[in-house]
Design a protein around this motif. Sequence first.
Motif, PDB file in Angstrom:
ATOM      1  N   ARG A 197       0.834  -1.203   0.000  1.00 65.68           N
ATOM      2  CA  ARG A 197       0.000   0.000   0.000  1.00 65.68           C
ATOM      3  C   ARG A 197       0.870   1.254   0.000  1.00 65.68           C
ATOM      4  N   ALA A 198       1.937   1.233   0.791  1.00 66.37           N
ATOM      5  CA  ALA A 198       2.832   2.396   0.828  1.00 66.37           C
ATOM      6  C   ALA A 198       3.474   2.630  -0.532  1.00 66.37           C
ATOM      7  N   ILE A 199       3.920   1.558  -1.180  1.00 65.54           N
ATOM      8  CA  ILE A 199       4.534   1.698  -2.506  1.00 65.54           C
ATOM      9  C   ILE A 199       3.489   2.154  -3.525  1.00 65.54           C
ATOM     10  N   ALA A 200       2.253   1.662  -3.390  1.00 63.41           N
ATOM     11  CA  ALA A 200       1.183   2.037  -4.313  1.00 63.41           C
ATOM     12  C   ALA A 200       0.876   3.530  -4.255  1.00 63.41           C
ATOM     13  N   GLU A 201       1.142   4.164  -3.135  1.00 64.08           N
ATOM     14  CA  GLU A 201       0.886   5.593  -3.000  1.00 64.08           C
ATOM     15  C   GLU A 201       2.014   6.437  -3.571  1.00 64.08           C
ATOM     16  N   MET A 202       3.080   5.784  -4.032  1.00 66.17           N
ATOM     17  CA  MET A 202       4.180   6.495  -4.683  1.00 66.17           C
ATOM     18  C   MET A 202       4.660   5.685  -5.893  1.00 66.17           C
ATOM     19  N   PRO A 203       3.730   5.398  -6.845  1.00 67.70           N
ATOM     20  CA  PRO A 203       4.055   4.494  -7.955  1.00 67.70           C
ATOM     21  C   PRO A 203       5.128   5.005  -8.900  1.00 67.70           C
ATOM     22  N   GLU A 204       5.424   6.291  -8.842  1.00 68.69           N
ATOM     23  CA  GLU A 204       6.446   6.838  -9.730  1.00 68.69           C
ATOM     24  C   GLU A 204       7.845   6.753  -9.125  1.00 68.69           C
ATOM     25  N   ALA A 205       7.942   6.271  -7.891  1.00 72.55           N
ATOM     26  CA  ALA A 205       9.260   6.122  -7.261  1.00 72.55           C
ATOM     27  C   ALA A 205      10.066   5.068  -8.007  1.00 72.55           C
ATOM     28  N   PRO A 206      11.379   5.242  -8.103  1.00 66.61           N
ATOM     29  CA  PRO A 206      12.213   4.266  -8.808  1.00 66.61           C
ATOM     30  C   PRO A 206      12.031   2.857  -8.254  1.00 66.61           C
ATOM     31  N   GLY A 207      11.744   1.916  -9.143  1.00 61.05           N
ATOM     32  CA  GLY A 207      11.585   0.523  -8.736  1.00 61.05           C
ATOM     33  C   GLY A 207      10.186   0.147  -8.300  1.00 61.05           C
ATOM     34  N   ALA A 208       9.284   1.126  -8.176  1.00 61.44           N
ATOM     35  CA  ALA A 208       7.939   0.834  -7.666  1.00 61.44           C
ATOM     36  C   ALA A 208       7.151  -0.052  -8.618  1.00 61.44           C
ATOM     37  N   THR A 209       7.230   0.231  -9.915  1.00 65.27           N
ATOM     38  CA  THR A 209       6.438  -0.540 -10.880  1.00 65.27           C
ATOM     39  C   THR A 209       6.781  -2.022 -10.828  1.00 65.27           C
ATOM     40  N   ALA A 210       8.058  -2.340 -10.713  1.00 63.43           N
ATOM     41  CA  ALA A 210       8.477  -3.744 -10.677  1.00 63.43           C
ATOM     42  C   ALA A 210       7.938  -4.453  -9.437  1.00 63.43           C
ATOM     43  N   VAL A 211       8.010  -3.788  -8.282  1.00 62.30           N
ATOM     44  CA  VAL A 211       7.519  -4.401  -7.042  1.00 62.30           C
ATOM     45  C   VAL A 211       6.006  -4.579  -7.104  1.00 62.30           C
ATOM     46  N   LEU A 212       5.298  -3.576  -7.624  1.00 61.41           N
ATOM     47  CA  LEU A 212       3.848  -3.660  -7.711  1.00 61.41           C
ATOM     48  C   LEU A 212       3.415  -4.735  -8.718  1.00 61.41           C
ATOM     49  N   ALA A 213       4.134  -4.836  -9.836  1.00 63.54           N
ATOM     50  CA  ALA A 213       3.818  -5.876 -10.812  1.00 63.54           C
ATOM     51  C   ALA A 213       4.004  -7.260 -10.208  1.00 63.54           C
ATOM     52  N   ASP A 214       5.040  -7.412  -9.402  1.00 66.22           N
ATOM     53  CA  ASP A 214       5.272  -8.691  -8.723  1.00 66.22           C
ATOM     54  C   ASP A 214       4.147  -8.984  -7.729  1.00 66.22           C
ATOM     55  N   ALA A 215       3.630  -7.929  -7.090  1.00 63.66           N
ATOM     56  CA  ALA A 215       2.564  -8.097  -6.096  1.00 63.66           C
ATOM     57  C   ALA A 215       1.244  -8.530  -6.722  1.00 63.66           C
ATOM     58  N   LEU A 216       1.098  -8.398  -8.042  1.00 67.25           N
ATOM     59  CA  LEU A 216      -0.126  -8.866  -8.699  1.00 67.25           C
ATOM     60  C   LEU A 216      -0.294 -10.376  -8.572  1.00 67.25           C
ATOM     61  N   GLY A 217       0.802 -11.081  -8.305  1.00 67.79           N
ATOM     62  CA  GLY A 217       0.736 -12.519  -8.115  1.00 67.79           C
ATOM     63  C   GLY A 217       0.643 -12.940  -6.669  1.00 67.79           C
ATOM     64  N   ASP A 218       0.452 -11.983  -5.774  1.00 71.95           N
ATOM     65  CA  ASP A 218       0.372 -12.306  -4.350  1.00 71.95           C
ATOM     66  C   ASP A 218      -0.898 -13.117  -4.061  1.00 71.95           C
ATOM     67  N   PRO A 219      -0.827 -14.095  -3.140  1.00 73.53           N
ATOM     68  CA  PRO A 219      -2.022 -14.877  -2.824  1.00 73.53           C
ATOM     69  C   PRO A 219      -3.108 -14.085  -2.098  1.00 73.53           C
ATOM     70  N   ASP A 220      -2.767 -12.935  -1.556  1.00 74.91           N
ATOM     71  CA  ASP A 220      -3.735 -12.145  -0.792  1.00 74.91           C
ATOM     72  C   ASP A 220      -4.440 -11.140  -1.710  1.00 74.91           C
ATOM     73  N   THR A 221      -5.764 -11.111  -1.664  1.00 72.79           N
ATOM     74  CA  THR A 221      -6.532 -10.229  -2.543  1.00 72.79           C
ATOM     75  C   THR A 221      -6.294  -8.749  -2.238  1.00 72.79           C
ATOM     76  N   THR A 222      -6.082  -8.426  -0.977  1.00 81.52           N
ATOM     77  CA  THR A 222      -5.844  -7.025  -0.615  1.00 81.52           C
ATOM     78  C   THR A 222      -4.534  -6.528  -1.194  1.00 81.52           C
ATOM     79  N   VAL A 223      -3.498  -7.335  -1.100  1.00 81.01           N
ATOM     80  CA  VAL A 223      -2.200  -6.963  -1.670  1.00 81.01           C
ATOM     81  C   VAL A 223      -2.338  -6.773  -3.180  1.00 81.01           C
ATOM     82  N   ARG A 224      -2.997  -7.733  -3.835  1.00 82.44           N
ATOM     83  CA  ARG A 224      -3.179  -7.623  -5.290  1.00 82.44           C
ATOM     84  C   ARG A 224      -3.967  -6.358  -5.639  1.00 82.44           C
TER      85      ARG A 224
END
Length: 345
Positions: A197-224
Motif C-alpha cells: 500500500r505504501a509503494i502504491a501511493e508512490m508508484p512513480e518512485a524508482p523501482g515501484a512498478t516492478a515491485v507492484l507488478a510482482d505483487a499482482l501474483g500475491d495470494p492475498d486479494t488485498t495486496v493484489r
Amino acid sequence: MLIGEVARHSGVSTRMLRHYDALGLVRPTGRTAGGYREYSAEDIRRIFHVESLRSLGLSLKQVVRALEDPAFTPSALVSGLIRSTEDRLAREQELLVRLRAIDASAPTGWQGVLRTVELMRALNSTSAARRQQAVLARSEGASVPAELLAAAVLVESDPHVAGALRWALARSGGDVVAALDAGAHSQDVDIRRRAVRAIAEMPEAPGATAVLADALGDPDTTVRGHAALALGRHGVAAAVPTLVAMVVEGSHDVDAAEALGTLFRDPGCADRITTALVDELAAPTADSATRIRLAQAFFELGGTTAQKILHQLAQDDDRAVAFVASALAGVLEERSPQDRADEDS
C-alpha cells in the motif's frame, strides 16, 4: 598429556583449563612426579564435550548440570536456549535498525543523533496520538530517514498513524522502495499489505512498478488490489485481470472500474478489457449484483461499445440490473454529443 599440550591441541587456553579444574568440571586424572596436571584421553574427551555444550550458549553452571545430573533433560534446556536466543536476536535486530536509521540521517553532530533517537522512541510509544504527532512534527523540519519511516510503516496498525507515516515516507527523499521491498515479500500478510500500500501511493518512485507488478501474483486479494489500482491508474496493462476480478468480486469495484477506464484509453488495452468484462457477464456465476457492477464498469469505459452492452443489459430479466443499465446508457447518450463536439473542436 600436560596442560600446555592439551591447550595447543584443543584450542582451550591454559587459564580456562585451570578454571575448569577449579570448578570441578574437568579435573585431570593424574599428576606428574613434579606435580603438573596430566590429562588422560577421557579427560580430553570431556573437555570437548564441555566446549560443544558451551558453543550452544550454555553457561558453565548449565554445562555442569548437563554432564552430571541425569534428570537434566536436553529438550527443556534446548527449548530455553531457543527462546533466549530469539530474544537476543530481536534486541540486536532492533539495535541494528536504530543504528542504520542514525547512519542514514547523516548526522553532523550528536544533536542530530539524539533527535533521531528521540523520534525512534516516540514511534515506539504506546500512544497512537504521540506517534502521529512525532511523525508530522518531524516531517515539517529536518528530514527523516526513509529506513526508519519504512520500518515504522510495516508495523503500524493504527490507520491514522499509518497514513501519516506513508505521507512522510513519500516526502523523505530516500530510496523508499528499497526500504519497503523486504516487507513486500514478507511471510506476514499484514506486513505485505502495509508495504505494498505504501509503494502504491508512490508508484512513480524508482523501482515501484516492478515491485507492484510482482505483487499482482500475491495470494492475498488485498495486496493484489493495492498493486492493481496503482498500476492501472498509471497505464500498466498487466493490472487488467486483477482489476476485472475486483469488479466481479465487489472489492473496491468503483476504484477498479475507474482504473479500467484509464487503461481503456490505450488502444492496446481497449479490446482486452471489453472482452474480459463481456466474458464475466456471460459467466453462469454472474448474479444480479455482479451484473450491476459490470454495467457500472462499462459506463466508466464509455464509447459506442459500452452503450451497446448497456442497452442489452437494459433488457435484463432482473429489474434492478435493467434499471441501472438503462440509466447509465442514458447518461452516456447525453454525454456522447458533447464528447464528439470536444473532439471536433
